[in-house]
Design a protein around this motif. Sequence first.
Motif, mmCIF file in Angstrom:
data_model
loop_
_atom_site.group_PDB
_atom_site.id
_atom_site.type_symbol
_atom_site.label_atom_id
_atom_site.label_comp_id
_atom_site.label_asym_id
_atom_site.label_seq_id
_atom_site.Cartn_x
_atom_site.Cartn_y
_atom_site.Cartn_z
ATOM 1 N N LEU A 1 0.813 -1.217 0.000
ATOM 2 C CA LEU A 1 0.000 0.000 0.000
ATOM 3 C C LEU A 1 0.847 1.268 0.000
ATOM 4 N N LEU A 2 1.934 1.239 0.758
ATOM 5 C CA LEU A 2 2.774 2.432 0.841
ATOM 6 C C LEU A 2 3.347 2.758 -0.535
ATOM 7 N N ARG B 1 0.442 4.088 -2.888
ATOM 8 C CA ARG B 1 0.095 5.505 -2.700
ATOM 9 C C ARG B 1 1.227 6.421 -3.121
ATOM 10 N N ALA C 1 1.094 9.459 -5.930
ATOM 11 C CA ALA C 1 1.568 10.829 -5.740
ATOM 12 C C ALA C 1 2.491 11.216 -6.903
ATOM 13 N N GLY D 1 -8.700 10.123 -4.300
ATOM 14 C CA GLY D 1 -8.003 11.389 -4.113
ATOM 15 C C GLY D 1 -7.243 11.845 -5.344
ATOM 16 N N ALA E 1 -15.335 14.057 -6.479
ATOM 17 C CA ALA E 1 -15.805 14.479 -5.161
ATOM 18 C C ALA E 1 -17.314 14.257 -5.017
ATOM 19 N N ILE F 1 -18.072 10.495 -4.624
ATOM 20 C CA ILE F 1 -17.730 9.941 -3.314
ATOM 21 C C ILE F 1 -18.726 10.441 -2.261
ATOM 22 N N VAL G 1 -18.616 10.443 5.051
ATOM 23 C CA VAL G 1 -17.445 9.873 4.399
ATOM 24 C C VAL G 1 -16.353 10.935 4.329
ATOM 25 N N GLY G 2 -15.136 10.501 4.559
ATOM 26 C CA GLY G 2 -14.030 11.453 4.442
ATOM 27 C C GLY G 2 -13.721 12.177 5.735
ATOM 28 N N TRP H 1 -0.832 6.539 6.782
ATOM 29 C CA TRP H 1 -0.938 7.424 5.616
ATOM 30 C C TRP H 1 -1.188 6.594 4.347
ATOM 31 N N ALA H 2 -0.499 5.438 4.276
ATOM 32 C CA ALA H 2 -0.583 4.613 3.066
ATOM 33 C C ALA H 2 -1.960 3.991 2.897
ATOM 34 N N THR H 3 -2.737 3.961 3.955
ATOM 35 C CA THR H 3 -4.055 3.369 3.889
ATOM 36 C C THR H 3 -5.064 4.454 3.574
ATOM 37 N N ALA H 4 -5.287 4.635 2.292
ATOM 38 C CA ALA H 4 -6.101 5.757 1.846
ATOM 39 C C ALA H 4 -7.513 5.660 2.404
ATOM 40 N N ASP H 5 -7.973 6.725 3.003
ATOM 41 C CA ASP H 5 -9.390 6.818 3.314
ATOM 42 C C ASP H 5 -10.037 7.629 2.214
ATOM 43 N N LEU H 6 -11.324 7.533 2.124
ATOM 44 C CA LEU H 6 -12.010 8.263 1.061
ATOM 45 C C LEU H 6 -11.973 9.753 1.344
ATOM 46 N N GLU H 7 -11.228 10.460 0.533
ATOM 47 C CA GLU H 7 -11.146 11.899 0.719
ATOM 48 C C GLU H 7 -11.536 12.568 -0.570
ATOM 49 N N PRO H 8 -12.796 12.968 -0.663
ATOM 50 C CA PRO H 8 -13.247 13.571 -1.925
ATOM 51 C C PRO H 8 -12.455 14.814 -2.300
ATOM 52 N N GLU H 9 -12.055 15.593 -1.309
ATOM 53 C CA GLU H 9 -11.322 16.811 -1.623
ATOM 54 C C GLU H 9 -9.825 16.567 -1.528
ATOM 55 N N GLY H 10 -9.462 15.299 -1.287
ATOM 56 C CA GLY H 10 -8.080 14.998 -0.949
ATOM 57 C C GLY H 10 -7.084 15.402 -2.013
ATOM 58 N N GLU H 11 -6.090 16.134 -1.589
ATOM 59 C CA GLU H 11 -4.946 16.384 -2.440
ATOM 60 C C GLU H 11 -4.070 15.146 -2.368
ATOM 61 N N VAL H 12 -3.369 14.840 -3.467
ATOM 62 C CA VAL H 12 -2.431 13.742 -3.398
ATOM 63 C C VAL H 12 -1.179 14.262 -2.707
ATOM 64 N N GLU H 13 -0.932 13.747 -1.501
ATOM 65 C CA GLU H 13 0.186 14.271 -0.728
ATOM 66 C C GLU H 13 1.460 13.496 -1.019
ATOM 67 N N GLU H 14 2.577 14.136 -0.705
ATOM 68 C CA GLU H 14 3.864 13.454 -0.791
ATOM 69 C C GLU H 14 3.924 12.402 0.312
ATOM 70 N N PRO H 15 4.536 11.250 0.016
ATOM 71 C CA PRO H 15 4.638 10.241 1.070
ATOM 72 C C PRO H 15 5.483 10.741 2.247
#
Lengths: 349, 433
Positions: A202-203, A206, A210, A235, A255, A258, A347-348, B274-288
């Motif tokens: 997963l890490l 993701r 990015a 996202g 958005a 979701i 959600v979220g 952090w690696a376990t994405a939750d549903l974020e409709p507005e989520g920016e893709v962040e740097e790890p």
Amino acid sequence: MATTERLTATESTADTILRVRDATVSFEMDRGTARVLNGVDLDVKRREILGVVGESGSGKSMLASAMLDAVEEPGRLTGEIIYYPEEGEPVDVLNLSKAELKRLRWEEISMVFQGALSSFNPTMSVRGHFTETLRAHDADVEAGMERARELLSDLYLDPERVLDSYPHELSGGMSQRALIALSLVLEPNVLVMDEPTAALDLLMQRSILALLSDLQEKYDLTVVFITHDLPLVAGLADRLAVMYAFELVERGPAAELIRDAAHPYTRALLKAVPNLDAPLSTMRSIEGSAPDPVNIPDGCSYASRCPLADDQCLREDPGGYGAGPEHPVSCHHWRRADEAVPFETEVGE
Amino acid sequence: MSRADEPVVSLDGVKVHFEKEQGLIDSLFGEPDTVGAVDGVSLEIAENDVVALVGESGCGKTTLGKTAIGIQRPTEGSVRYRGQDVWEAKDGEGEIPFEEIRRSLQIIHQDPGSALNPNRTVMRTLTAPLKRRHSEMSPEDRRARVLRMLERVGMEPPEDYAHRYPHQLSGGEQQRIALVRALLMNPDLILADEAVSALDVSLRVEMMDLLLELQEQFDTSFLFISHNLSNARYLAEKSGGRVGIMYLGELVEIGPAEEVLQNPKHPYTKVLRWATADLEPEGEVEEPPVRTIDIPDPVSPPSGCRFHTRCPKVIPPEGTDISQALYNEIMDLRNAVEKRTLRPDEDAPRDAEIARLRDERFDEPLSEPHRERVDRALAAVVDGDWDAAAEALRADYESVCERRSPTLGDERHPTACHLRDEGRRAEPSAADD
């Protein structure tokens, strides 16, 4: 307005880079004809990231192959796929010669699949893959390798080390990133990715997302990201399209989809995903199973699993209703989906 | 007598080391690419216990699981089943026969399809082990027991499923058959290695609920292994079990599921969150939130805390006035110098080349004395004296995290991290005495 009235969503088509109409893939089997992609319409917009979400067997990989006329024998693809380059004439993808198709596949639309190791030739160094690809397309090898090095560092790889390696000497995450770099070396405009990260931790998944987001901006790419993992793309994607039983059942801005999914299946899928913060009691599997591609039922394919299903659903195939201006949904009762499949928590949050 | 009070399985200081060439090929279940050694793990699994181990591939979680159920022999340390050393039993020196231990500790695999014989019906697959273990049972009784179990895992009508072959079952159904096969042995512990990862998202919760239901009904303990923190959370939290986090062969944090998830202590656990994405409709893709996304080679793991090469909170030397962000960049530079991955251009003018390398490596402003030290090291690199550069940087910037291995305490929710041992005193805001 009556809920049964058909509203056709008015999606703008001016910015379309790839237009899919009535795409259908069928296989002849002993038991009958299996329809593994069933009349899919989809417009991919220039420079967007489109997430296509579906469970295994939903037909999402077929859709990916169809976009590049890469459906394998004995599958038969019908319908229309049109590619609109920024300049020049639209390209009718399903009527290209072999040579034209080969050029289109790497230089205009390129593709990354799950499992980099099987895409690489194990006896050839990574550098060999890059030079061979560049030569096969009569590209300037020196300039191409310069671009390759840049792409590799964009993907947090040490270019020289990776180029000198053989595929098996790289970790799964490294070889998958090297494959993404390879797919971009001929400067395509569209990148179609079918579960490109599913085999990874997963890490790493993701992290690659990015990086993809950075690449998309830097190289002005259009990305079609196909996955079973809704939270993963949620996202990243600008728009989401949800597949169920070989059809697209809903698509719209990520958005909106979701927060306020209009199809009961999308809503149930959102609730089925275990996550870290929601109360455990809100997570539910979806009862029942998806239909057999040989026997796709009349009416709505989801009816047998849907709490809203009635006679109309069993009789009449739900076409496109408009849950929003850019949000078509294939459900007769989409207005009542939020009551029938409520999100118990925000959600979220 | 006291056997029943003993933990089902206890691991004490377990180490498993593989010869690199040999890998897992010689082991029973030859998965080719996860050569994960285990380095000094202790863990007790009680009756009716649920433990979920989470970590990236190569962290040793599968090896540890196989060691716990007696199919992988540890290089050092001991594995006991109800107090009886498993490998002494294997050598015929125990009170509990090895056969009984093996029966009591079962496994279900990630890929149920490949674990089932494609040429056997469900009924044959399931009656075979019963025949072996319970030769006194009549064939009718065996069949009846199999049908009852099929019903219990929701495969109805059971007669229908009993006559199918594996290819006539869905992935979820195959996984149920594998589960029934394990349960028919009446085990004390089932190792479930990525048992739901291969299933469709919409079926995972259902499968996990089934596991938990059976755990309760049969008083079985579960050791659940996953790279997915959400699945681990679901199973462990729902059963009141524990979540353990592994990194490069070591257990770095373990505790009650809710605490580990809601109040993670180890920086690595936070990264996994952090690696376990939750549903974020507005989520920016962040740097790890790690300094490098690639895991170090487990064959030669980093010294001290093995996570120090990626840790965003690696501790600067005491008394050094430096921001965390700058220290992280310096530590990354040290790593590049030690691995010799910088690429100085020998033909370029020396000073320009030093400046180019510096700009390439640093986003943070370099205050004194750091700038001078960095330039001196880069000068050595440009001159080809890599060892001198590495040594000079080490002298100025060596972290406690690379010198000493943090140990896991024995409290309720222990973590192996120097930040916990030393409080926050090494952090920049509190750098002064």
